[in-house]
Enzyme design. Structure first.
Site, mmCIF file in Angstrom:
data_model
loop_
_atom_site.group_PDB
_atom_site.id
_atom_site.type_symbol
_atom_site.label_atom_id
_atom_site.label_comp_id
_atom_site.label_asym_id
_atom_site.label_seq_id
_atom_site.Cartn_x
_atom_site.Cartn_y
_atom_site.Cartn_z
ATOM 1 C CG HIS A 75 71.982 44.171 51.673
ATOM 2 N ND1 HIS A 75 70.929 43.911 52.269
ATOM 3 C CD2 HIS A 75 72.877 44.547 52.410
ATOM 4 C CE1 HIS A 75 71.156 44.221 53.592
ATOM 5 N NE2 HIS A 75 72.469 44.605 53.752
ATOM 6 C CD GLU A 109 68.312 32.985 57.694
ATOM 7 O OE1 GLU A 109 67.403 33.401 57.754
ATOM 8 O OE2 GLU A 109 68.761 32.544 56.156
ATOM 9 C CE1 TYR A 120 77.661 47.715 61.989
ATOM 10 C CE2 TYR A 120 77.202 50.116 62.071
ATOM 11 C CZ TYR A 120 78.055 48.904 61.797
ATOM 12 O OH TYR A 120 79.245 49.426 61.035
#
Length: 476
Positions: A165, A273, A364
């Site tokens: 990340h 998002e 996932y």
């Protein structure tokens, strides 16, 4: 905007089957059969982990190779690759490290311009480091005669980095400032599960005076081109810093549409998002994922968990939190500057089943997320009428490009996201050609993705490629 993931998956299958034929890619120059109104082809492949791609004023595609530690220029007409720079000090280990974002100065290659280019890369401060511990923004000058980047100058250094990340998208705004997206280093998950997540932490005045940027995780920064703090940046908890917005997880995409800054951000097991970023906004992570609605996601602080609880955690069932882990429900938290997303991929209810036996090895990939990796804009006067005034999102997990129409206010979205060009590839970034008739997409070197039948695979079709999708219908 909440959409059923089942509805979206069905829509995705239908649209993708229409928009793309069944032939797999093979090699650069091969023709890719697509249904009207698009044709497609592989322009080039074999790039070493391409991450960023820009269309330069020299009519070349500027591409960073995250793993290859290079910045290259690719001729969009024939795929010829020219190396502009190699940054050997960049650390390219892991899935999120290496050379990341790239931004061309607004006066780049213009008369009187200094030909500056800004690059974000991760590095290790010492050989003993097991992973990147810092990121930096470096400014280079493009020497038009040698076609090389020269005169590196570090303008902002010792930004926290890690092996997860890192985000790292960088863009110039219409105000002449640099905007940089920063992830929260994957703390509170996976191998970094027991590390505290600091996406909500803001710097103290003493830290800013000492140029201590350790709180710059899970943030979007606003920076003067010389690396200094803009005088009109927001004051947060009494302190002005480079921070423009905070509470982010892994915002890998940034784009300006006029004066409005949009981002795309990876969610955990739900709630990727699309955000409109406003100065001083708090976007909720890690306490809120998507809308503040107590649906499917609950923040569990693993850094304060009992060891016995950690041992009981099943990463394949992320919504089941063992006893002994401190939790905060979304509706139990509030911040006056909290900003909800414009859209999520996808918000699902409590009790959602995150497991499917067909995805047992790559669980996932079944989760209701798409892994948005970049965001760009299709102009309101573009040649493709249906695409005008739209945001374009590339995805890693579903191997698709999503288009979302903006309303006339330029700040809100209308309707569902429409998927295009599904292949077994991880789409990393996209650019629109100057004539607006072609969409250039770069792909990851490898990784996990959904295949043509939306089943999990670790075999990508086109490794490190640039794929061109060209509109074949009538112009405007």
């Amino acid at each position: 905007m909440k959409i059923s993931p089942i509805k979206v998956l069905l829509l995705s299958v239908m649209v993708s089957l229409f928009a793309f034929g069944g032939q797999a890619f093979a090699a650069a120059g091969d023709v890719v059969r697509t249904a009207e109104p698009f044709t497609g082809k592989v322009l080039v492949e074999g790039l070493d982990g391409p991450w960023e791609m820009l269309w330069g004023p020299d009519n070349m595609l500027w591409v960073t190779e995250r793993l290859g530690k290079r910045i290259v220029r690719v001729d969009p007409a024939n795929g010829t690759v020219r190396e502009a720079a190699r940054i050997d000090r960049a650390n390219a280990a892991g899935g999120h490290e290496g050379i990341l974002g790239l931004a061309l100065a607004p006066d780049f290659l213009k008369k009187g311009g200094k030909n500056y280019i800004y690059v974000v890369y991760t590095y290790k401060s010492s050989p003993s480091q097991s992973k990147s511990d810092f990121k930096r923004i470096a400014r280079f000058r493009f020497d038009a005669k040698s076609e090389k980047l020269v005169d590196e100058k570090v303008i902002l250094d010792k930004i926290p980095a890690g092996d997860d990340h890192n985000a790292g998208r960088i863009v110039f705004g219409p105000d002449g400032k640099l905007y940089l997206s920063l992830g929260e280093l994957g703390h509170n998950q996976g191998a970094n599960m027991l590390l505290p997540n600091e996406a909500q932490r803001l710097p103290s005045a003493a830290e800013v005076r000492k140029s201590d940027w350790s709180s710059y995780v899970g943030k979007v920064l606003r920076i003067e081109p010389d690396g200094s703090i803009p005088r009109d940046n927001p004051v947060l908890d009494g302190v002005r810093s480079h921070i423009f917005t905070y509470g982010h997880r892994n915002p890998q995409g940034l784009v300006f549409v006029g004066e409005n800054l949009f981002s795309c951000e990876h969610g955990p097991s739900t709630d990727d998002e699309i955000n409109l970023l406003v100065s001083g906004g708090n976007y909720g992570w890690p306490i809120v994922a998507g809308f503040r609605d107590n649906q499917a996601y609950t923040y569990a602080d693993w850094s304060k968990a009992d060891k016995s609880a950690v041992d009981k955690y099943d990463p394949n069932q992320p919504n089941i939190i063992p006893e002994g882990v401190p939790v905060i429900r979304e509706l139990d938290w509030n911040a006056p500057n909290f900003k909800e997303p414009l859209k999520t991929f996808y918000t699902v209810p409590n009790g959602y089943n995150f497991k499917d036996s067909r995805f047992e090895k790559l669980p996932y990939l079944f989760w209701p997320t798409v892994a948005p990796s970049s965001i760009t804009y299709y102009p309101a006067d573009g040649a493709i009428e249906a695409w005008r005034n739209s945001l374009i999102i590339t995805t890693l997990k579903t191997g698709e490009l999503y288009r979302m129409k903006l309303n006339a206010d330029g700040k809100t979205l209308q309707g569902d996201a429409i998927p295009y060009f599904h292949t077994a590839n991880r789409y990393r970034a996209a650019v629109v050609s100057p004539d607006t008739k072609s969409i250039f997409v770069i792909t990851d070197k490898g990784g996990n993705v959904l295949d043509r039948n939306y089943m999990p695979t670790s075999q990508v079709e086109d490794s490190g490629a640039i794929i061109v999708f060209t509109y074949a219908g009538e112009g405007k």
